[in-house]
Design a protein around this motif. Structure first.
Motif, short mmCIF file in Angstrom:
data_model
loop_
_atom_site.label_atom_id
_atom_site.label_comp_id
_atom_site.label_asym_id
_atom_site.label_seq_id
_atom_site.Cartn_x
_atom_site.Cartn_y
_atom_site.Cartn_z
N ARG A 35 0.84 -1.20 0.00
CA ARG A 35 0.00 0.00 0.00
C ARG A 35 0.87 1.26 0.00
N SER A 36 1.96 1.21 0.78
CA SER A 36 2.88 2.35 0.83
C SER A 36 3.56 2.55 -0.53
N LEU A 37 3.95 1.43 -1.13
CA LEU A 37 4.64 1.45 -2.42
C LEU A 37 3.75 2.07 -3.51
N GLN A 38 2.47 1.71 -3.46
CA GLN A 38 1.49 2.25 -4.42
C GLN A 38 1.56 3.79 -4.43
N THR A 39 1.53 4.39 -3.24
CA THR A 39 1.57 5.86 -3.13
C THR A 39 2.90 6.41 -3.61
N GLN A 40 4.00 5.75 -3.21
CA GLN A 40 5.33 6.23 -3.60
C GLN A 40 5.52 6.22 -5.11
N LEU A 41 5.14 5.11 -5.75
CA LEU A 41 5.34 4.99 -7.20
C LEU A 41 4.46 5.99 -7.97
#
Length: 591
Positions: free
Chosen positions: A410-416
């Protein structure tokens, strides 16, 4: 990346003579050589010209450290390494092979018993070294997260890697004590080695190439094996504490998201006793709040706010632990601590693994508040992670890893999205190629952490790898559970002793006195299993070779059957006497 290539071809030389070891420095072009006197144990710095031509030369990759055993001092060197990848231009290595070399040329000065004990201690050291997962870097600090490194002072940059390392994650800290005592030696020769897991993968989404990295750092405080090390110690260090950092690097922008896992931080134990699941016992004698407070004080200091995700069962033997944890969080009355209990097994029973989304959604708001750490391509910090999720189940392995991989995604989704790798409305789950890399790396992470703590690979990795729970996965879990049962009962005492010796929780005494290895087993340890086997065999024999009459056969079978059942019951009742228990560290310290 010429420097990177140079790292790959360059090997450090070690020269051995009967009197000394000579080890070359790792800096290119450096003339410094570390000389270790094999008689006086003294360490000095000399130059290459002082190495006698008669010395036997072999390539090594680095020094793990030194340790004293019954036969005297030993030098531990890394003999083979494998490149894992490059982190911000620094080569990261996995230590693959080690050598443990005695300062003394023979063991003739030892008695028969001492020689035997020395062999056992050597086997213990090798037991730890052959546990997969040691990593190091010669010019970068692997013990710190990107955020911690970004918030350091210029003085910090001047220190040697060992001096500035986070001591929680330096697994060879005890072995490097002799080297660390001489600062000029430390800088060039003492490399901190971490234990855990690292995956570094170049990935592509929408034709954009980025680096995705996963690093798990295992704490060396209160380290040990599954059933012998639970809860916390008086310093507030939790068992099986692991800091996991997920890093993304794309065109000069770097981002990181950190999570932690650790045993429930109060005094409880779960000693193996031959039962499949020994009953966990909460200590009645100690003041839990002291250690609990210490644990969270240091966690809040290092990581900021904490959301505790307790995934244990809320019924049966795990229930009192959940209640105790909840009660203590309430007792601490700290606004920075947020406690969420989620009965993983109940929620996901009958293969309803989609229910995990309930938890992810429940903490979504908190996760958006904690965010992540990010530095843009100009080198400006645009986001700081303000808190962490601290997850635990009973072992902090299987259930914990499943949840961590979902929160990290979920964190990665926002970062990318923020980096412009994902377009608006695109989801990571739809990127088949990346999703495969992501899931497999998290499953490999689960396996590494599980092998290091429980002795076998993780359970439930079929879900982590495929997003589905499968029948084959259930069968593999059954097989792994069986091996875990065997190891936890019959080989973990030795493994616990190995870790305690390696980390310096137990030190071999200089004197010639006996070591704790000489503890003799109780008579019943050998007698009862033999009686049980004989009785059981006789029972089978009577069945196969029937007597003259049925009543006679039945009488024999019942007699031998009862004998084997009674001895089996006695063995189970005294289960703790039959398991392989640690010998080196006193029980009080372990509990």
């Amino acid at each position: 990346s010429s420097k990177f290539h140079w790292e790959q071809i360059k090997k450090r030389e070690m020269h051995t003579t009967p009197e000394k070891f000579f080890i070359e420095a790792c800096d290119e072009g450096a003339d410094a050589v570390l000389a270790i006197d094999r008689v006086s144990n003294e360490m000095t710095l000399t130059g290459k010209k002082d190495v006698p031509p008669s010395a036997v030369t072999r390539p090594i990759c680095g020094i793990m450290g030194t340790i004293r055993l019954v036969a005297g001092m030993y030098l531990i060197v890394i003999t083979r390494k494998r490149n894992v990848g490059s982190l911000l231009g620094h080569a990261v290595w996995k230590a693959v092979d080690f050598d443990v070399i005695s300062y003394k040329k023979t063991v003739l000065h030892l008695s028969e018993i001492q020689s035997q004990e020395n062999k056992t201690f050597l086997a213990m050291i090798n037991n730890v070294l052959t546990t997969d997962g040691f990593y190091f870097c010669t010019d970068y600090d692997l013990t710190h997260t990107l955020q911690r490194l970004a918030n350091t002072s210029p003085d910090f940059q001047e220190m040697s890697l060992l001096e500035r390392a986070d001591q929680r994650f330096v697994w060879n800290g005890n072995l490097l004590r002799e080297l660390a005592a001489q600062p000029e030696v430390t800088h060039k020769f003492a490399l901190p080695v971490i234990h855990g897991f690292i995956a570094m993968k170049p990935c592509r989404i929408n034709g954009k190439i980025f680096e995705w990295i996963l690093i798990s750092r295992r704490s060396c405080f209160r380290a040990g094996v599954r059933y012998y090390v639970r809860g916390i110690d008086s310093e507030g260090h939790a068992a099986n504490f692991v800091e996991t950092e997920q890093i993304v690097l794309y065109e000069g922008t770097k981002a990181s998201f950190v999570q932690t896992r650790g045993s429930m931080p109060f005094y409880w134990s779960q000693r193996p006793n031959l039962k499949y699941k020994p009953k966990p016992i909460i200590s009645k004698t100690t003041n839990h709040m002291d250690g609990f407070q210490r644990h969270f004080d240091s966690q809040l200091l290092i990581y900021g706010k904490q959301t505790i995700l307790n995934l244990v069962n809320q019924k049966g033997s795990e229930k009192p632990l959940e209640q105790a944890f909840a009660k203590m969080v309430t007792g601490m009355n700290n606004g920075m601590l947020n406690y969420i209990a989620f009965d993983f097994h109940k929620e996901c029973s009958h293969m309803r693994w989609d229910r995990l989304q309930v938890l992810v959604d429940a903490v979504a708001e908190t996760q958006d508040e904690y965010v992540y750490f990010m530095v843009n391509s100009e080198g400006k910090t645009v986001a700081q992670q303000k808190g962490v999720f601290r997850s635990n189940c009973m072992d902090c392995l299987d259930r914990t890893n499943v949840i961590q991989s979902l929160l990290a995604r979920r964190s990665l989704q926002t970062q990318l999205q923020r980096m412009g790798v994902l377009n608006v409305g695109q989801r990571i789950e739809e990127q088949a190629e990346f999703e495969k890399i992501y899931k497999n790396a998290w499953a490999d992470n689960a396996n590494a952490c599980a092998v290091q703590y429980a002795g076998t690979g993780a359970l439930k990795t079929d879900f982590t790898r495929t997003g589905k729970r499968t029948r084959w996965g259930l069968m593999m879990d059954g097989w792994n559970s069986m091996i875990r049962y065997y190891k936890n009962n019959f080989s973990d005492g030795f493994r616990q002793d190995s870790i305690d010796l390696f980390l310096g929780n137990f030190a071999v005494d200089e004197s010639d006195g006996p070591t704790p290895l000489r503890v003799q087993k109780d008579w019943k340890f050998l007698t009862l299993p033999i009686i049980m086997l004989v009785a059981f065999s006789m029972c089978i024999v009577c069945l196969l070779m029937a007597g003259d009459t049925w009543t006679e056969t039945l009488a024999y079978v019942m007699f031998w059957g009862a004998a084997s059942a009674i001895t089996a019951t006695i063995i189970l009742f005294n289960g703790q006497d039959f398991v392989d228990a640690p010998k080196l560290v006193h029980k009080e310290k372990m509990d």
